[in-house]
Design an enzyme around this catalytic site. Sequence first.
Site, PDB file in Angstrom:
ATOM      1  N   GLY A   1       0.771  -1.264   0.165  1.00 16.43           N
ATOM      2  CA  GLY A   1      -0.229   0.089  -0.026  1.00 16.43           C
ATOM      3  C   GLY A   1       0.803   1.262  -0.103  1.00 16.43           C
ATOM      4  N   SER A   2       0.542   2.192   0.728  1.00 15.39           N
ATOM      5  CA  SER A   2       0.979   3.629   0.763  1.00 15.39           C
ATOM      6  C   SER A   2       2.454   3.595   1.286  1.00 15.39           C
ATOM      7  CB  SER A   2       0.322   4.609   1.417  1.00 15.39           C
ATOM      8  OG  SER A   2      -0.901   4.687   0.716  1.00 15.39           O
TER       9      SER A   2
END
Length: 575
Positions: free
Chosen positions: A295-296
Amino acid sequence: MNPAANPALRLLLPAWRSRVMLLLLLAGFAVLLGRAVYLQGLNNDFLRERGEARYGRVLEITAHRGIITDRHGEPLAVSTAVESVWASPDDVRATPEQQRQLARLLGLSADELRKRLEDKSREFVYLRRQMPPDEAAKAMRLHLPGVFLQREYRRYYPAGEVASHLVGFTSVDETGQEGLELTQQQWLAGKPGSRRVIRDRLGHIVEDVEGIRAPQEGRDLRLSIDSKIQYLAYRELKSAVLANKARAGGIVVLDAKNGEVLALANYPSYNPNSRETRDPARYRNRAVTDLFEPGSTLKPFTAAAALASGLYTPDTVIQTAPGRLEIGRQTIHDAHPNGALTVAQVIQKSSNVGAAKMALALPKDKLWAMLSGVGFGTLPQSGLPGEVAGRLRGHSSWKPIEQATLSYGHGISVNLLQLARAYSIFTSDGELMPVTVLRTGTPPAPQRVVAPAAALAVRRMLEMATQPGGTAPKAQVTGYRVAGKTGTAHKLENGGYASDKYVSSFVGFAPASDPRLIVAVMIDEPRAGAYYGGVVAAPVFSSVTSGALRLLAVPPDAPEALGSPLDAPEIREEV
């Protein structure tokens, strides 16, 4: 009786028959005499061996397995002396009452003991393995012929479930089964020896004849782990997994100066000291064997690649309004619209649109080179068993939507140790540190991945992410400047992304002015309501980093507190 009166008595046998019988008898005696001379004079090994087998034994001398310690010499795995009770079924002389007494002292049922002793075809059978010496001594006080003791060693793990995924455990024969006990088997095990003894009819050793082979003791193994930080990391991870009703979790703490693993823990865990209650499903060292989409937490590497390309600076403005970006039939969304953001703000506020626009502006090979250069798609080579390389597809087949989503951690899989190691480029001015769980003399040299200026710029962006206005203010540590990035990724399920299952993560380091620790936290499927990485994983980072920095006596670099992390506003982030 008169032979003349009985014709049968007048029957005369041929003279040659008696001579043949005499010769056969003489030949038989000659064979027996020759055999006796051969066995007793020319080749008496057979009889001597048979005789020695009745009173002589060759006993194995168990080699002491090496101790596993942490970096400070605290024991993580030791071998303690125990006794095993064994029997030679053919030599056992015991009444039914004595067998019942023996079974009770050994913790066996009378039927089970009787079955073991009835197998007369075996010369050696264990009755009970690895008993405490005082309990075994009670059994030997029965003085039963054919029942003996054998000294062995049992592995004991002082840290229990706290370090079980690192250290692993051994079988009853002290053969490594999991963890470092398995991968370092040859180093730890040593080689058993043997000696020849003479026993009396009760099995007592009356003479030690000779030593056939001296045992070679196993060598000790010193790990890079710090037991106090390991306990702290496990305690906080367990608390977070239970509080968030998560499926599982993992944490890795690295020394930012040399890449040594100071702590690595997973929950659920298991107690390696209890062979009866172990659950094989808990053996998995999730930090190195389980893959997830980061993810981020991958956005800093996109920013680093963008800065290294020369196309962007930290102050370059990227328009992220209206909070979505259409690429073909697909649309990328931000959790909340932001409008125009600088590159630094894209990282601070975790904008998917901003990260995607940066990635699409880069040549495919440049973005791939950055991700490959920090170790994604290759084994971390930490020395732990079960390591997986993860998945990073070759850039030649990337479609625009794939290049865009890769910028914020979709379409790539990593393990937690890989992710923690990758962040070392931001703590060591652009160099990727090797990782190891062993305390070695000189670690391998780091590898240059990005220019120091670009690495330092991203470090500053990551510090902004932990301050008010960023996604991870709950990662703050009183007295220290910290930096890091949150991740909140939907889980893959049935070929797509599950709408209600997340992997929440945070990777950061401290002190930001001169990084000493890198801490990566992953919480799998939090189900207590909150699921953002800044809410679920960042507080674990804060607690562990705070305690670890004080244990290491690292001086504070932020005398004035930035405010209580608990009071910081929640900023949504989701990919």
